[in-house]
Design a protein around this motif. Structure first.
Motif, PDB file in Angstrom:
ATOM      1  N   ASP A  91       0.809  -1.218   0.000  1.00 43.45           N
ATOM      2  CA  ASP A  91       0.000   0.000   0.000  1.00 43.45           C
ATOM      3  C   ASP A  91       0.843   1.270   0.000  1.00 43.45           C
ATOM      4  OD1 ASP A  91      -2.348  -1.501   0.065  1.00 43.45           O
ATOM      5  OD2 ASP A  91      -2.362  -1.569   2.261  1.00 43.45           O
ATOM      6  N   VAL A  92       2.171   1.105  -0.024  1.00 39.21           N
ATOM      7  CA  VAL A  92       3.067   2.253   0.138  1.00 39.21           C
ATOM      8  C   VAL A  92       3.880   2.546  -1.118  1.00 39.21           C
ATOM      9  CG1 VAL A  92       4.974   3.154   1.539  1.00 39.21           C
ATOM     10  CG2 VAL A  92       3.252   1.705   2.594  1.00 39.21           C
ATOM     11  N   SER A  93       4.227   1.503  -1.865  1.00 37.94           N
ATOM     12  CA  SER A  93       5.147   1.679  -2.986  1.00 37.94           C
ATOM     13  C   SER A  93       4.854   0.655  -4.080  1.00 37.94           C
ATOM     14  CB  SER A  93       6.583   1.504  -2.485  1.00 37.94           C
ATOM     15  OG  SER A  93       7.475   1.529  -3.564  1.00 37.94           O
ATOM     16  N   ILE A 111       7.361  -0.466  -5.822  1.00 37.05           N
ATOM     17  CA  ILE A 111       8.664  -1.115  -5.983  1.00 37.05           C
ATOM     18  C   ILE A 111       8.572  -2.622  -5.765  1.00 37.05           C
ATOM     19  CG2 ILE A 111      11.011  -1.281  -5.034  1.00 37.05           C
ATOM     20  CD1 ILE A 111      10.770   1.704  -4.330  1.00 37.05           C
ATOM     21  N   ALA A 112       7.922  -3.033  -4.693  1.00 36.22           N
ATOM     22  CA  ALA A 112       7.849  -4.452  -4.324  1.00 36.22           C
ATOM     23  C   ALA A 112       6.690  -4.656  -3.357  1.00 36.22           C
ATOM     24  CB  ALA A 112       9.161  -4.888  -3.672  1.00 36.22           C
ATOM     25  N   ASP A 113       6.329  -5.911  -3.148  1.00 38.46           N
ATOM     26  CA  ASP A 113       5.309  -6.235  -2.147  1.00 38.46           C
ATOM     27  C   ASP A 113       5.887  -6.152  -0.737  1.00 38.46           C
ATOM     28  OD1 ASP A 113       3.489  -6.684  -4.156  1.00 38.46           O
ATOM     29  OD2 ASP A 113       3.567  -8.874  -4.019  1.00 38.46           O
ATOM     30  N   TYR A 114       7.163  -6.588  -0.606  1.00 34.98           N
ATOM     31  CA  TYR A 114       7.812  -6.594   0.707  1.00 34.98           C
ATOM     32  C   TYR A 114       9.256  -6.141   0.616  1.00 34.98           C
ATOM     33  CZ  TYR A 114       3.935  -9.665   2.039  1.00 34.98           C
ATOM     34  OH  TYR A 114       2.681 -10.186   2.270  1.00 34.98           O
ATOM     35  N   PHE A 115       9.706  -5.476   1.666  1.00 37.37           N
ATOM     36  CA  PHE A 115      11.123  -5.236   1.904  1.00 37.37           C
ATOM     37  C   PHE A 115      11.510  -6.097   3.096  1.00 37.37           C
ATOM     38  CE2 PHE A 115      11.950  -0.557   0.433  1.00 37.37           C
ATOM     39  CZ  PHE A 115      11.773  -0.932  -0.884  1.00 37.37           C
ATOM     40  N   LEU A 116      12.622  -6.773   3.004  1.00 40.37           N
ATOM     41  CA  LEU A 116      13.172  -7.463   4.157  1.00 40.37           C
ATOM     42  C   LEU A 116      14.503  -6.782   4.477  1.00 40.37           C
ATOM     43  CD1 LEU A 116      12.968 -10.860   5.435  1.00 40.37           C
ATOM     44  CD2 LEU A 116      15.294 -10.076   5.059  1.00 40.37           C
ATOM     45  N   ILE A 117      14.669  -6.410   5.727  1.00 38.84           N
ATOM     46  CA  ILE A 117      15.857  -5.675   6.163  1.00 38.84           C
ATOM     47  C   ILE A 117      16.510  -6.442   7.300  1.00 38.84           C
ATOM     48  CG2 ILE A 117      16.715  -3.471   7.058  1.00 38.84           C
ATOM     49  CD1 ILE A 117      13.934  -2.298   6.064  1.00 38.84           C
ATOM     50  N   CYS A 118      17.827  -6.598   7.215  1.00 33.67           N
ATOM     51  CA  CYS A 118      18.580  -7.200   8.309  1.00 33.67           C
ATOM     52  C   CYS A 118      20.011  -6.669   8.241  1.00 33.67           C
ATOM     53  CB  CYS A 118      18.560  -8.725   8.249  1.00 33.67           C
ATOM     54  SG  CYS A 118      19.544  -9.446   6.940  1.00 33.67           S
ATOM     55  N   HIS A 119      20.827  -7.070   9.199  1.00 33.63           N
ATOM     56  CA  HIS A 119      22.231  -6.680   9.130  1.00 33.63           C
ATOM     57  C   HIS A 119      23.131  -7.796   9.631  1.00 33.63           C
ATOM     58  CE1 HIS A 119      21.522  -5.382  13.383  1.00 33.63           C
ATOM     59  NE2 HIS A 119      22.783  -5.775  13.541  1.00 33.63           N
ATOM     60  N   GLY A 170       8.408   4.485   7.008  1.00 34.49           N
ATOM     61  CA  GLY A 170       7.616   4.392   8.227  1.00 34.49           C
ATOM     62  C   GLY A 170       6.126   4.194   8.002  1.00 34.49           C
ATOM     63  N   ASP A 171       5.620   4.512   6.822  1.00 32.00           N
ATOM     64  CA  ASP A 171       4.201   4.311   6.517  1.00 32.00           C
ATOM     65  C   ASP A 171       3.863   2.840   6.269  1.00 32.00           C
ATOM     66  OD1 ASP A 171       3.872   7.027   6.712  1.00 32.00           O
ATOM     67  OD2 ASP A 171       3.791   7.379   4.547  1.00 32.00           O
ATOM     68  N   ALA A 172       4.891   2.035   6.020  1.00 31.65           N
ATOM     69  CA  ALA A 172       4.663   0.607   5.748  1.00 31.65           C
ATOM     70  C   ALA A 172       4.437  -0.149   7.055  1.00 31.65           C
ATOM     71  CB  ALA A 172       5.864   0.032   5.012  1.00 31.65           C
ATOM     72  N   GLN A 173       3.538  -1.098   6.998  1.00 34.08           N
ATOM     73  CA  GLN A 173       3.265  -1.943   8.157  1.00 34.08           C
ATOM     74  C   GLN A 173       4.351  -3.010   8.285  1.00 34.08           C
ATOM     75  OE1 GLN A 173       0.616  -1.727  10.397  1.00 34.08           O
ATOM     76  NE2 GLN A 173       0.304   0.237   9.371  1.00 34.08           N
ATOM     77  N   ARG A 174       4.766  -3.295   9.513  1.00 35.74           N
ATOM     78  CA  ARG A 174       5.698  -4.398   9.741  1.00 35.74           C
ATOM     79  C   ARG A 174       4.950  -5.720   9.646  1.00 35.74           C
ATOM     80  NH1 ARG A 174      10.712  -3.372  13.559  1.00 35.74           N
ATOM     81  NH2 ARG A 174      11.139  -1.239  12.928  1.00 35.74           N
TER      82      ARG A 174
END
Length: 121
Positions: free
Chosen positions: A29-31, A33-41, A105-109
């Protein structure tokens, strides 16, 4: 394969290589670009590369292609584009600087229980 299933494969690959602070954002609902972003480090360059390699291997084992893999050599911010899921693997020092979770920040986790599906034993 649905994008949520792909997200779970990617999250498991990150967890297997002890990726830190794994967060998934629902971008539908935000972009566009993709359905999901996965972020890690990872804590160092070698771990960042190991996580990226694990994602690539698991996705290819599932019969899918990696569209693009960028930043692997420097291992400060590796982007793995899987079309519906985009993975951002940061070096620990870079993650706080770019702070994608705040930027988007508008994207839901995605809830952890959805992200990490435990197999029945």
């Amino acid at each position: 394969m649905e994008s949520k299933d792909l997200l779970q494969i990617v999250a498991a690959a990150c967890e297997d290589k002890q990726g830190k602070d794994i967060v998934a954002l629902d971008m539908k609902d935000v972009s566009l670009i993709a359905d999901y972003f996965l972020i890690c480090h990872g804590n160092n360059e070698r771990q960042v590369q190991s996580i990226a390699r694990a994602i690539k291997d698991k996705v290819e084992e599932s019969g899918l292609d990696v569209k693009k893999l960028e930043g692997y050599e420097q291992a400060r911010w590796v982007l793995v584009d899987l079309d519906d899921v985009v993975c951002h693997i940061f070096h620990k020092e870079e993650r706080n600087y770019y702070n994608l979770e705040r930027l988007w920040g508008d994207a839901q986790r995605v809830p952890e229980e959805t992200l990490f599906v435990k197999s029945e034993e």
